[in-house]
Design a protein around this motif. Sequence first.
Motif, short mmCIF file in Angstrom:
data_model
loop_
_atom_site.label_atom_id
_atom_site.label_comp_id
_atom_site.label_asym_id
_atom_site.label_seq_id
_atom_site.Cartn_x
_atom_site.Cartn_y
_atom_site.Cartn_z
N LEU A 161 -1.56 3.47 4.64
CA LEU A 161 -2.06 3.23 2.98
C LEU A 161 -1.98 5.04 3.64
CD1 LEU A 161 -4.85 1.67 1.23
CD2 LEU A 161 -2.49 1.88 0.56
N ALA A 162 -2.81 5.91 4.36
CA ALA A 162 -2.73 7.11 4.28
C ALA A 162 -1.61 7.87 4.27
CB ALA A 162 -4.12 7.91 5.54
N GLU A 163 -0.44 7.05 5.62
CA GLU A 163 0.57 7.46 5.85
C GLU A 163 1.51 7.34 4.38
OE1 GLU A 163 2.52 5.02 8.28
OE2 GLU A 163 1.49 6.10 10.22
N ALA A 164 0.85 6.66 3.75
CA ALA A 164 2.33 7.57 2.05
C ALA A 164 1.21 7.95 1.58
CB ALA A 164 1.59 5.10 1.37
N VAL A 165 0.37 7.69 1.47
CA VAL A 165 -0.09 9.08 0.51
C VAL A 165 -0.52 10.49 1.10
CG1 VAL A 165 -2.36 10.04 -0.46
CG2 VAL A 165 -2.10 7.62 -0.51
N ASP A 166 0.08 10.55 2.25
CA ASP A 166 0.13 12.26 2.63
C ASP A 166 1.62 12.30 1.87
OD1 ASP A 166 -1.62 12.30 3.70
OD2 ASP A 166 -1.17 11.99 5.83
N GLU A 167 2.47 11.11 2.14
CA GLU A 167 4.33 11.18 1.86
C GLU A 167 4.31 11.48 0.23
OE1 GLU A 167 7.75 11.83 1.61
OE2 GLU A 167 5.99 11.58 3.85
N SER A 223 -7.52 -5.62 -2.72
CA SER A 223 -8.14 -4.96 -2.02
C SER A 223 -7.78 -4.74 -0.67
CB SER A 223 -9.99 -5.39 -1.90
OG SER A 223 -9.37 -6.88 -1.05
N VAL A 224 -8.66 -4.04 0.06
CA VAL A 224 -7.96 -3.88 1.22
C VAL A 224 -7.67 -5.05 2.25
CG1 VAL A 224 -8.66 -2.42 3.64
CG2 VAL A 224 -8.16 -1.23 1.00
N GLU A 225 -8.75 -5.44 2.37
CA GLU A 225 -8.60 -7.23 3.05
C GLU A 225 -7.74 -7.91 2.57
OE1 GLU A 225 -11.81 -5.20 2.24
OE2 GLU A 225 -12.40 -4.13 3.22
N GLU A 226 -7.74 -7.71 1.11
CA GLU A 226 -6.36 -9.01 0.26
C GLU A 226 -5.61 -8.79 0.95
OE1 GLU A 226 -8.92 -10.62 -3.69
OE2 GLU A 226 -8.09 -8.44 -3.21
N THR A 227 -4.99 -7.10 1.01
CA THR A 227 -3.72 -6.64 1.98
C THR A 227 -2.92 -7.19 3.11
OG1 THR A 227 -3.98 -4.73 -0.67
CG2 THR A 227 -2.27 -4.51 1.95
N ALA A 228 -4.70 -7.04 3.72
CA ALA A 228 -4.06 -7.17 4.96
C ALA A 228 -4.17 -8.56 5.41
CB ALA A 228 -5.34 -7.00 5.62
N GLU A 229 -4.34 -9.39 3.86
CA GLU A 229 -3.88 -11.19 3.47
C GLU A 229 -3.00 -11.30 4.19
OE1 GLU A 229 -6.37 -15.14 3.72
OE2 GLU A 229 -6.60 -13.53 2.74
N ILE A 230 -2.46 -10.39 3.04
CA ILE A 230 -1.05 -10.88 1.90
C ILE A 230 0.07 -10.75 3.37
CG2 ILE A 230 0.64 -9.72 0.67
CD1 ILE A 230 -1.63 -9.62 -1.24
N ARG A 248 12.06 7.83 4.30
CA ARG A 248 10.97 8.41 4.63
C ARG A 248 9.33 8.26 4.52
NH1 ARG A 248 13.24 12.72 1.07
NH2 ARG A 248 11.32 12.52 0.15
N ILE A 249 9.77 7.10 3.19
CA ILE A 249 7.96 6.36 3.72
C ILE A 249 8.56 4.74 4.02
CG2 ILE A 249 6.16 5.01 2.39
CD1 ILE A 249 6.81 7.20 0.47
N THR A 250 7.87 4.52 5.37
CA THR A 250 8.07 2.71 5.62
C THR A 250 7.45 1.94 4.60
OG1 THR A 250 6.66 2.73 6.66
CG2 THR A 250 7.92 3.66 7.79
N PRO A 251 8.73 1.29 4.51
CA PRO A 251 8.33 0.17 4.04
C PRO A 251 7.21 -0.74 4.09
CG PRO A 251 10.71 -0.37 4.82
CD PRO A 251 9.98 0.38 5.57
N MET A 268 1.48 -1.19 1.28
CA MET A 268 0.41 -0.92 1.03
C MET A 268 -0.19 -0.72 0.68
SD MET A 268 -0.12 -2.79 4.08
CE MET A 268 0.29 -2.95 5.65
N LEU A 269 0.11 0.64 -0.38
CA LEU A 269 0.24 1.55 -1.56
C LEU A 269 0.45 0.49 -2.92
CD1 LEU A 269 -0.32 4.50 -2.33
CD2 LEU A 269 2.25 5.28 -2.83
#
Length: 264
Positions: A129-135, A110-117, A92-95, A100-101
């Motif tokens: 992240l918002a989708e994961a937190v909602d789930e 950080s958000v920027e480092e996560t984007a780089e990864i 139900r939560i995409t991989p 991201m979470l």
Amino acid sequence: MTLGDEIRGHLPFLRRYARALTGSQQHGDNFVHTTLEVIVAAPDEFRASGDTRIDLYRNFHRIWESAFIEDGEGSDEGENPLVRAANRRLARITPLSRQMLLLTALEGFSVEETAEITGADSAMVETLLAEAVDEVDREARTSVLIIEDEPLIAMDLEQIVRDLGHEVAGVATTHEDAVAAFENSDAGLVLADIQLADGSSGIDAVQDILAIAPVPAIFITAFPEKLLTGHRVEPTFLISKPFGRNTVRAAISQSLLFTPQLAA
């Protein structure tokens, strides 16, 4: 310093991340081993950011993403049926949202480092992240036993647990009190410090609790390297002190989907 020396210090935490992502020490370690094999085969392709930790997680992400694209969540053959059920719920939560979470909340990127990864842009990271937190917020509530001998930390954990919509089954400060509190409660999750006030062990307390009922357990410690050694079965969910609300939130959400991974 060789590339191997640079990577070595980050491996315990990458293994922790892989376990949290997959819910299985063996499955997570398989991804880590494959990542290391790829790095050894093509070391010139390892670096991209100039930060060894970011580059290590970036290489791991490439392996994980490739496996998901080719094989979905991986084969269920031979897996514990409770782990298979957890994997189905995790669908139900995409991989990528799970990554991201965990990368931000558990690993502290950080958000920027996560984007780089992950190869996404910062806006996409924030959306996922918002989708994961909602789930996370839609997951089933439970009762949490807290094993912590420092009053201020225990109060902080109580507040976080309640703010997330869970109940507090009790707070114990010793091995003996923890087992007794669990037996007299309906706790569905344990948050445990490792070193307790009377010299007893939170690890031993959790092992005795798991002998009573197979509840998920999250360990909280200022010394994660004492457990992340690779020489014994390690806890799937391990939070370092000092911790943040989002770290505890992510660990609780993920741990409720999996069976305990700590062996005697």
